[in-house]
Design a protein around this motif. Structure first.
Motif, PDB file in Angstrom:
ATOM      1  N   PRO A  16       0.782  -1.144   0.028  1.00 39.15           N
ATOM      2  CA  PRO A  16      -0.030  -0.040  -0.193  1.00 39.15           C
ATOM      3  C   PRO A  16       0.864   1.377   0.023  1.00 39.15           C
ATOM      4  CG  PRO A  16      -0.203  -1.259   2.074  1.00 39.15           C
ATOM      5  CD  PRO A  16       0.640  -2.059   1.147  1.00 39.15           C
ATOM      6  N   ASP A  17       2.242   1.206   0.034  1.00 38.61           N
ATOM      7  CA  ASP A  17       2.945   2.413  -0.068  1.00 38.61           C
ATOM      8  C   ASP A  17       3.199   2.443  -1.760  1.00 38.61           C
ATOM      9  OD1 ASP A  17       4.901   0.614  -0.817  1.00 38.61           O
ATOM     10  OD2 ASP A  17       5.845   0.689   1.297  1.00 38.61           O
ATOM     11  N   THR A  18       4.228   3.013  -2.125  1.00 46.17           N
ATOM     12  CA  THR A  18       4.420   3.095  -3.507  1.00 46.17           C
ATOM     13  C   THR A  18       5.154   2.166  -4.189  1.00 46.17           C
ATOM     14  OG1 THR A  18       6.502   4.474  -3.002  1.00 46.17           O
ATOM     15  CG2 THR A  18       4.850   5.750  -3.167  1.00 46.17           C
ATOM     16  N   VAL A  66      -1.556  -3.777   7.637  1.00 46.08           N
ATOM     17  CA  VAL A  66      -1.907  -3.047   8.663  1.00 46.08           C
ATOM     18  C   VAL A  66      -1.102  -3.319  10.174  1.00 46.08           C
ATOM     19  CG1 VAL A  66      -4.022  -2.312   7.570  1.00 46.08           C
ATOM     20  CG2 VAL A  66      -4.032  -3.809   9.141  1.00 46.08           C
ATOM     21  N   GLN A  75      -9.499   4.841  12.429  1.00 48.27           N
ATOM     22  CA  GLN A  75      -9.606   3.420  11.704  1.00 48.27           C
ATOM     23  C   GLN A  75      -9.000   2.502  12.561  1.00 48.27           C
ATOM     24  OE1 GLN A  75      -6.850   4.825   8.464  1.00 48.27           O
ATOM     25  NE2 GLN A  75      -8.258   3.838   7.019  1.00 48.27           N
ATOM     26  N   ALA A 177      -5.965  -5.177   5.430  1.00 47.22           N
ATOM     27  CA  ALA A 177      -5.597  -4.087   4.867  1.00 47.22           C
ATOM     28  C   ALA A 177      -6.672  -2.990   5.024  1.00 47.22           C
ATOM     29  CB  ALA A 177      -5.288  -4.352   3.540  1.00 47.22           C
ATOM     30  N   ASP A 178      -6.448  -1.935   4.673  1.00 45.57           N
ATOM     31  CA  ASP A 178      -7.122  -0.572   4.786  1.00 45.57           C
ATOM     32  C   ASP A 178      -7.652  -0.512   3.303  1.00 45.57           C
ATOM     33  OD1 ASP A 178      -8.401   2.057   4.819  1.00 45.57           O
ATOM     34  OD2 ASP A 178      -6.474   2.871   5.317  1.00 45.57           O
ATOM     35  N   ALA A 180      -9.038   1.993   1.881  1.00 49.96           N
ATOM     36  CA  ALA A 180      -8.688   3.179   1.215  1.00 49.96           C
ATOM     37  C   ALA A 180      -7.251   3.145   0.703  1.00 49.96           C
ATOM     38  CB  ALA A 180      -8.752   4.365   2.136  1.00 49.96           C
ATOM     39  N   ASN A 181      -6.701   1.966   1.056  1.00 50.12           N
ATOM     40  CA  ASN A 181      -5.180   1.828   0.696  1.00 50.12           C
ATOM     41  C   ASN A 181      -4.781   0.389   0.333  1.00 50.12           C
ATOM     42  OD1 ASN A 181      -2.443   2.732   0.252  1.00 50.12           O
ATOM     43  ND2 ASN A 181      -2.031   3.047   2.081  1.00 50.12           N
ATOM     44  N   LEU A 182      -5.640  -0.140  -0.756  1.00 53.22           N
ATOM     45  CA  LEU A 182      -5.473  -1.567  -0.922  1.00 53.22           C
ATOM     46  C   LEU A 182      -4.282  -1.954  -1.581  1.00 53.22           C
ATOM     47  CD1 LEU A 182      -9.044  -2.210  -2.440  1.00 53.22           C
ATOM     48  CD2 LEU A 182      -8.267  -2.977  -0.278  1.00 53.22           C
ATOM     49  N   PRO A 183      -3.902  -3.298  -1.160  1.00 60.28           N
ATOM     50  CA  PRO A 183      -2.535  -3.748  -1.766  1.00 60.28           C
ATOM     51  C   PRO A 183      -2.675  -4.148  -3.219  1.00 60.28           C
ATOM     52  CG  PRO A 183      -3.441  -5.197  -0.375  1.00 60.28           C
ATOM     53  CD  PRO A 183      -4.472  -4.137  -0.221  1.00 60.28           C
TER      54      PRO A 183
END
Length: 198
Positions: A16-18, A66, A75, A177-178, A180-183
């Motif tokens: 979920p990062d870059t 997470v 959250q 996982a979140d 709003a920030n899926l892997p």
């Protein structure tokens, strides 16, 4: 007793990062399980690693994106609430009466004339996401009809119950996982269900 499985679909994940891709950490870089003095001692748990070297644990067949201390307060509160709720009723919806009621309700609410029509639709979807999968009731349903990957994602530890309830399946991928920030990369899924999720 069914055991959760480590999915062979983990190559589809992205952190979920870059970082662009995930891969299982090479076996040679993981400490092996060992037996010393008659006691079983495990090495570190398996994990996924991004191309940049960031590692994510895989625990009981669930990829973890997470950490309790890494979530914003709101959250974290949601995760805690649903983790507690589903721990108390960790098999909810898996009994025949509740499952059948929910399936009828789902079909009616989303305009499907019957389960056969929904099954035919899912049969054409290569990748399905149950966003907010809870204890896995719908994950199990989607696996019955979808021919490819079915992913269940939840911010709470309910995914552990989903792993126990659904059991091992070669097309199943579970991740904490979140939403709003899926892997997963954008546009990865053909069908996304997000039913009864805050």
């Amino acid at each position: 007793t069914r055991r959760p499985q480590k999915s062979n679909m983990q190559g589809s994940l992205r952190p979920p990062d870059t970082d662009p891709r995930m891969r299982p950490l090479p076996q040679s870089r993981q400490a092996p399980h060992s037996i010393e003095s008659g006691e079983v001692q495990q090495g570190p748990p398996p994990r996924l690693e991004s191309e940049s070297g960031r590692a994510y644990p895989v625990d009981r067949g669930v990829a973890r994106f997470v950490a309790a201390d890494g979530l914003p307060a709101e959250q974290a509160a949601t995760s805690d609430t649903f983790s507690t709720k589903w721990a108390r009723v960790d098999t909810f919806g898996h009994d025949a009466a509740t499952r059948d009621f929910h399936h009828r309700w789902y079909l009616e609410r989303y305009g499907w004339p019957d389960e056969a029509a929904f099954a035919a639709f899912l049969g054409q979807q290569a990748r399905v996401l149950d966003a907010g999968c809870g204890v896995g009731r719908d994950v199990a349903w989607y696996l019955a009809y979808a021919p490819g990957l079915v992913a269940g994602v939840d911010i709470s530890t309910a995914v552990d119950a989903a792993a126990r309830n659904v059991g091992a399946h070669p097309r199943l991928l579970l991740a904490q996982a979140d939403l709003a920030n899926l892997p997963f990369p954008p546009g990865f899924f053909d069908y996304v269900a997000c039913d009864q999720v805050l």
